[in-house]
Design an enzyme around this catalytic site. Structure first.
Site, mmCIF file in Angstrom:
data_model
loop_
_atom_site.group_PDB
_atom_site.id
_atom_site.type_symbol
_atom_site.label_atom_id
_atom_site.label_comp_id
_atom_site.label_asym_id
_atom_site.label_seq_id
_atom_site.Cartn_x
_atom_site.Cartn_y
_atom_site.Cartn_z
ATOM 1 N N GLU A 187 3.971 -59.463 27.139
ATOM 2 C CA GLU A 187 3.609 -58.783 25.888
ATOM 3 C C GLU A 187 4.489 -59.263 24.741
ATOM 4 O O GLU A 187 4.017 -59.542 23.653
ATOM 5 C CB GLU A 187 3.763 -57.255 26.098
ATOM 6 C CG GLU A 187 3.518 -56.465 24.831
ATOM 7 C CD GLU A 187 3.450 -54.965 25.086
ATOM 8 O OE1 GLU A 187 3.376 -54.564 26.264
ATOM 9 O OE2 GLU A 187 3.450 -54.212 24.111
ATOM 10 N N ARG A 188 5.773 -59.354 25.004
ATOM 11 C CA ARG A 188 6.699 -59.752 23.935
ATOM 12 C C ARG A 188 6.506 -61.219 23.546
ATOM 13 O O ARG A 188 6.624 -61.587 22.374
ATOM 14 C CB ARG A 188 8.136 -59.473 24.369
ATOM 15 C CG ARG A 188 8.414 -57.982 24.388
ATOM 16 C CD ARG A 188 9.642 -57.564 25.134
ATOM 17 N NE ARG A 188 9.628 -56.103 25.296
ATOM 18 C CZ ARG A 188 10.393 -55.428 26.125
ATOM 19 N NH1 ARG A 188 11.282 -56.060 26.893
ATOM 20 N NH2 ARG A 188 10.302 -54.133 26.219
#
Lengths: 381, 259
Positions: free
Chosen positions: A242-243
């Site tokens: 996600e990051r």
């Protein structure tokens, strides 16, 4: 990162698909506060944009991570934050754990349809009393024979009003803290599930965000992703994806924003000359462009490490932290240089300013990134 | 059914193009890409083969320096194979000598149908496809906005200034398609990878039974004598609406013969 003709061809294709399927509808979806998830995802799934790195046997494309970098950068260019976020949830937030740890049956039932764009997926971690502090979550799944009985609520869930299934993180034992959690594929057709509220947001308005409720909702224990009790660890790994995609996407968005701002400043005249004739404006944009380029290449270093199979926690943490803060700086400058026009909703830059703010909050707030960094680098006492 | 699509690999229009100072032809030293206008023909061909329930799409292209980048893009869309004619002797070719080369290459593929764009995005002569048909001795239909093949014939709705003509010819034939005739698919990652393994047959002029003197600058019957920059766009006229704005607009449209 070595870019080849294949990468260029893929980038052109992604840009073409997004230009056709997303760009023309952004204003309409922003105004509506939602986008047609099933319709859009079907088109993007058919074009092969979902499951880039997943096994073709599970419906994936079999590409390596460098293609995810391209997807992220191109998503950032579409002119809003909401749709890239909604798509990233499907590609890099709700599905990585299922692809890594799911049983063949679970992947056939939920992953493959999501990659074809026939199902919309959400990641359901945050709760009213547990945001960045994931270890504090309260939603419980109690085993009853071959079923989990789930009670609790989830908050700020992207794609939440139209998801077909959730990658749900719930407490499955009384161990407390980060232990005793499991990831469960939760079909939203399950009795006892409901969307409590559709939430209005400062930005990312084209993406629906929901509060979800679970009251004695029963799903098979076979829907557990990976090992029972390993949910927190699996989710922490999913957070890295996600990051990373958030940082890749931010570079695309900021690059376009600087290009558009420069174009505006060349057109807009004040005191008998284009605004961009002012050295202050030139240097401001040049400095931001340099910073964006540094993040771009930091992202590439992160992607290279990921390709080598290394743990990218530190890379992803730094990239996400920097992306959020730099986006705020770029957005503030671009808005300022647009003057009154930039403050108007009808100008792209006001949306850019609003949408980018989430980068420093979602996927782990800046302060959580700093906490991770202080632990990793030994800045603790 | 087998379909050949003529595809052109051109310098990227996103970058400013250059002309040679002597022959005023486009410099093609850098990387070339698939002409966007050819994507419609490739998509049309793929759909026609699909509808016919069998056959394949073959690409035919003429390009310098064994360039295949644009061909790989079209192969990634789904074409089965390509024939590339690349030969130093082809430098300076005009439309007719290009047509001779393409026709000779097309013959080798023995297609039922040939599809081309109405014109390329770099040369814009718009004459090469019909000359290819003439060299082949096949009928041609230009400006197709709808194409259907059945029972050994191709039926085409042909765009005209006032509407369209319905035209039908027997196969083999050549059809040029307009932009927008279909919505071209974008290649997926899997398509891009698959394209790497698809065959591209590279030929020289002599492989096609042509003599170097028939093609390139030596065989050209056209010469670009000079090139002038296009006139800069003039400033627009602002019509102030004082209740009669529509009359002024109608008068303007009549003046430029739009209505």
């Amino acid at each position: 990162m070595q870019w080849t003709d294949d990468h260029d061809r893929f980038r052109q294709a992604v840009r073409g698909v997004l230009d056709r399927e997303v760009q023309p509808h952004v204003d309409e979806w922003e105004a509506a506060g939602i986008f047609p998830g099933h319709q859009l995802f079907k088109a993007l799934g058919s074009a092969g944009l979902f499951g880039l790195e997943y096994d073709p046997a599970d419906g994936g494309q079999g590409a390596d991570h460098s293609y995810t970098v391209i997807l992220g950068e191109e998503l950032g260019r579409v002119g809003c934050g909401g749709i890239p976020m909604a798509i990233s949830v499907q590609t890099d937030m709700a599905t990585p754990s299922l692809a890594r740890f799911g049983t063949p049956e679970l992947k056939a039932a939920y992953l493959a349809p999501a990659l074809r764009g026939e199902m919309v997926a959400s990641i359901a971690v945050t709760e009213p009393d547990a945001g960045s502090d994931v270890a504090g979550l309260r939603t419980r799944a109690v085993r009853d024979g071959d079923e989990w009985v789930i009670n609790g609520s989830k908050l700020y869930i992207t794609n939440g009003t139209q998801a077909d299934w959730l990658c749900l993180l719930a407490r499955t034992s009384d161990e407390g803290g980060s232990r005793g959690m499991s990831q469960i594929v939760f079909p939203t057709s399950t009795p006892g599930f409901s969307v409590s509220r559709s939430l209005k947001k400062l930005g990312n308005r084209s993406s629906d965000t929901a509060e979800l409720s679970f009251v004695d909702a029963r799903v098979p224990v076979a829907n557990t992703i990976g090992e029972i009790g390993q949910g927190f660890r699996q989710q922490m790994r999913q957070f890295q994806n996600e990051r990373m995609i958030a940082a890749y996407s931010a570079v695309g968005a900021m690059t376009v924003a600087l290009e558009k701002t420069a174009a505006y400043l060349k057109e807009r005249k004040a005191f008998g000359q284009p605004l961009l004739a002012n050295q202050y404006l030139q240097y401001s944009l040049a400095e931001l462009s340099a910073e964006v380029d540094m993040l771009r290449h930091y992202n590439y270093a992160c992607a290279d490490a990921y390709l080598r199979g290394e743990d990218t926690t530190r890379f992803a943490t730094i990239a996400k932290l920097k992306a959020g803060r730099l986006h705020r700086k770029v957005a503030d400058t671009c808005l300022q240089f647009h003057g009154g026009a930039g403050y108007m909703e009808e100008t792209w830059v006001s949306r850019f300013f609003r949408d980018g703010r989430l980068l420093s909050i979602g996927g782990g707030a800046d302060e959580v990134m700093l906490r991770v960094m202080s632990v990793l680098d030994g800045f603790t006492a | 059914m087998n379909v050949v699509v003529c595809v052109k690999q051109i310098p990227d229009p996103a970058n400013p193009g250059k002309l040679t100072s002597e022959t005023h032809t486009i410099v093609r030293d850098g990387k070339l890409i698939l002409d966007d206008s050819d994507a419609y023909g490739v998509e049309m061909a793929l759909q026609l083969v699909d509808a016919a329930g069998g056959g394949e799409v073959t690409l035919v292209s003429m390009a310098p320096h064994s360039e295949t980048s644009g061909l790989r893009t079209a192969l990634a869309m789904g074409a089965a194979k390509a024939i590339l004619v690349s030969d130093d002797a082809l430098a300076g070719s005009d439309a007719l000598s290009t047509a001779k080369v393409l026709a000779a290459a097309i013959k080798r593929a023995e297609p039922d149908l040939v599809i081309a764009a109405t014109e390329s995005t770099d040369g814009y002569t718009g004459t090469t496809p019909v000359q290819v048909a003439e060299v082949l001795g096949w009928p041609s239909i230009s400006f197709a906005k709808k194409v259907a093949v059945a029972d050994g014939t191709v039926k085409v709705d042909r765009q005209t200034e006032t509407g369209y003509d319905s035209v039908e010819v027997s196969l083999p034939a050549l059809v040029t398609v307009t932009a927008g005739v279909v919505e071209p698919r974008y290649p997926s990652f899997k398509g891009i990878m698959a394209a790497k393994g698809k065959p591209v047959e590279e030929l020289k002029v002599t492989d096609l039974g042509l003599e170097p003197g028939q093609v390139g600058a030596a065989g050209a019957r056209q010469e670009v004598v000079s090139v002038e920059p296009a006139e800069a766009r003039k400033a627009g006229e602002i019509v102030v609406d004082e209740g009669d704005g529509y009359e002024k607009i109608v008068a303007f449209l009549e003046q430029i013969k739009v209505i």
